[in-house]
Design a protein around this motif. Structure first.
Motif, PDB file in Angstrom:
ATOM      1  N   GLY A   1      -5.266   5.435   1.014  1.00 21.65           N
ATOM      2  CA  GLY A   1      -6.102   6.414   0.342  1.00 21.65           C
ATOM      3  C   GLY A   1      -5.468   6.793  -0.983  1.00 21.65           C
ATOM      4  N   PHE A   2      -6.234   7.448  -1.835  1.00 18.10           N
ATOM      5  CA  PHE A   2      -5.631   7.977  -3.063  1.00 18.10           C
ATOM      6  C   PHE A   2      -5.480   9.486  -2.948  1.00 18.10           C
TER       7      PHE A   2
ATOM      8  N   GLY B   1     -13.296  -0.475  -0.988  1.00 19.45           N
ATOM      9  CA  GLY B   1     -12.820  -0.550   0.385  1.00 19.45           C
ATOM     10  C   GLY B   1     -11.626   0.335   0.675  1.00 19.45           C
ATOM     11  N   ILE B   2     -11.283   1.237  -0.275  1.00 17.33           N
ATOM     12  CA  ILE B   2     -10.197   2.198  -0.043  1.00 17.33           C
ATOM     13  C   ILE B   2     -10.629   3.149   1.071  1.00 17.33           C
ATOM     14  N   ASP B   3      -9.666   3.562   1.911  1.00 12.73           N
ATOM     15  CA  ASP B   3      -9.999   4.317   3.117  1.00 12.73           C
ATOM     16  C   ASP B   3     -10.154   5.816   2.907  1.00 12.73           C
ATOM     17  N   GLY B   4      -9.479   6.392   1.896  1.00 19.01           N
ATOM     18  CA  GLY B   4      -9.481   7.844   1.810  1.00 19.01           C
ATOM     19  C   GLY B   4      -9.417   8.376   0.386  1.00 19.01           C
TER      20      GLY B   4
ATOM     21  N   LEU C   1      -1.185   5.375   3.985  1.00 17.46           N
ATOM     22  CA  LEU C   1      -0.439   5.471   2.739  1.00 17.46           C
ATOM     23  C   LEU C   1      -1.339   6.109   1.695  1.00 17.46           C
ATOM     24  N   LEU C   2      -0.929   7.270   1.177  1.00 14.09           N
ATOM     25  CA  LEU C   2      -1.655   7.933   0.101  1.00 14.09           C
ATOM     26  C   LEU C   2      -0.949   7.648  -1.213  1.00 14.09           C
ATOM     27  N   VAL C   3      -1.646   6.991  -2.131  1.00 18.07           N
ATOM     28  CA  VAL C   3      -1.055   6.657  -3.425  1.00 18.07           C
ATOM     29  C   VAL C   3      -1.545   7.676  -4.453  1.00 18.07           C
ATOM     30  N   THR C   4      -0.595   8.287  -5.150  1.00 22.94           N
ATOM     31  CA  THR C   4      -0.960   9.287  -6.151  1.00 22.94           C
ATOM     32  C   THR C   4      -1.545   8.600  -7.375  1.00 22.94           C
TER      33      THR C   4
ATOM     34  N   VAL D   1       2.026   9.148   4.694  1.00 17.65           N
ATOM     35  CA  VAL D   1       3.087   9.355   3.705  1.00 17.65           C
ATOM     36  C   VAL D   1       2.486   9.100   2.328  1.00 17.65           C
ATOM     37  N   SER D   2       3.063   9.727   1.321  1.00 18.79           N
ATOM     38  CA  SER D   2       2.582   9.570  -0.054  1.00 18.79           C
ATOM     39  C   SER D   2       3.597   8.793  -0.879  1.00 18.79           C
ATOM     40  N   ARG D   3       3.090   8.003  -1.812  1.00 14.94           N
ATOM     41  CA  ARG D   3       3.947   7.250  -2.717  1.00 14.94           C
ATOM     42  C   ARG D   3       3.267   7.154  -4.094  1.00 14.94           C
TER      43      ARG D   3
END
Length: 356
Positions: free
Chosen positions: A14-15, A50-53, A322-325, A257-259
């Motif tokens: 997700g972003f 297709g990103i999940d969040g 995985l949440l990507v900023t 977790v965020s990255r």
């Protein structure tokens, strides 16, 4: 589970947007309106990839996103698959019953395409902020002998009870015929299992498991033991899972977790982020909120290299999300291309497949 075992999980990507805006020529997001409308547009674009969040940070008294539920409801109405959530809501500022009504409404709107709602709410006791005692200005002052953190946890408990349908106020017999306790309305079944606690330490992760909430861990931990960030965060996740099992909860919990992940694919990427390679790409240790904290490194560089590094990140492997900023002030088009690069180059390395 043995300490060195990594559970096999379905990976989601997700972003996470902080919703910054600034009235300067260098920013593509110059107003609060821009931040809100562009957040909706980016969520729509992310779903098409297709990103999940689509997750959003909540800050008060700052040029950032502050009131999440109108935004989440709007995204829920414009999309049909992508999870929508927060990372995180500062519970010090919230009226828990009003929040329960807003959350249920946003979740029900997101279920318009059928099935269960898509709301994934990250909450916490809050973090350092621009305002001094900002939540007190909202009218929420803890009783004598208690802290803001105590009050945030009490509000969270009431909020979670309210979204399960618990009676929270006596009925008026002139209107209802009895004094039986009344629940908030509307109700959104299943929402209670989609509440996450933003945890910054190993101890609060264990507390989160004992409460039956999902775990949301960020790019920093407010403690340091000298080991690399991903190993410290992995230990936090393992302690959480052990505490969850000991508590006897029946469902399988979620962990995110965020990255910060920036594959350098285009000349534009290299212009914006190339100078940061080597400076932000290692852990940092500093002081935050009166104590020592470890900050995780940014993953910036050639796609193959950062894909390999993320594949070896122990905490990313142990989490299911995985949440990507995203640098939201660069605008929707840039961030959609960034997410497309992450989907193409990074996703396969961590076992991710598009949500379509």
């Amino acid at each position: 589970m043995p300490q060195d075992a990594v559970p096999v999980v379905k990976q989601r990507i997700g972003f996470l947007s902080f919703g910054h805006w600034h009235p300067s020529p260098q920013s593509s997001t110059r107003s609060g309106r821009d931040a809100l409308v562009q957040s909706i547009e980016l969520a729509v674009a992310a779903e098409e990839l297709g990103i999940d969040g689509a997750f959003f940070r909540v800050h008060h008294f700052a040029r950032q996103l502050a009131s999440p539920f109108p935004l989440l409801a709007a995204i829920g109405a414009r999309t049909s698959r992508i999870e929508i959530g927060t990372g995180v809501i500062d519970m010090r500022y919230e009226n828990p019953l009003y929040m329960a009504e807003d959350a249920a409404a946003a979740d029900l709107i997101s279920a318009h395409a059928g099935g269960e709602g898509r709301l994934q709410l990250g909450v916490s006791r809050g973090s350092p902020e621009p305002a001094q005692d900002g939540s007190h200005a909202f009218g929420f002052v803890p009783p004598e002998g208690e802290t803001d953190a105590d009050l945030a946890r009490q509000k969270t408990e009431l909020f979670r009870a309210a979204i399960t349908g618990a009676g929270v106020v006596a009925g008026n017999p002139q209107m209802t015929g009895s004094t039986a306790p009344l629940p908030i309305q509307p109700q959104s079944p299943g929402l209670v299992d989609r509440i996450w606690w933003g945890s910054g330490t190993r101890a609060t992760a264990e507390w989160t498991a004992e409460q039956g909430m999902n775990l949301m861990s960020s790019t920093l931990l407010t403690e340091d033991t000298g080991v690399p960030f991903d190993e410290l965060q992995y230990e936090q996740i393992q302690l959480y899972r052990d505490a969850w099992e000991a508590a006897g909860w029946e469902r399988t919990p979620r962990v995110s977790v965020s990255r910060s992940v920036i594959p350098l694919v285009t000349d534009e990427d290299r212009e914006y982020f190339g100078p940061r390679v080597g400076s932000d790409t290692r852990d940092q240790v500093g002081f935050l909120d009166g104590g020592l904290a470890r900050f995780g490194k940014s993953y910036i560089g050639e796609p193959d290299r950062i894909a390999e590094e993320l594949a070896n990140d122990k905490a990313v492997a142990a989490a299911d999300t995985l949440l990507v900023t995203v640098p939201n002030q660069l605008g929707v088009d840039y961030n959609a291309r960034l997410l497309a690069s992450i989907a193409e180059h990074v996703g396969p390395a961590i076992g991710w497949t598009p949500n379509r």
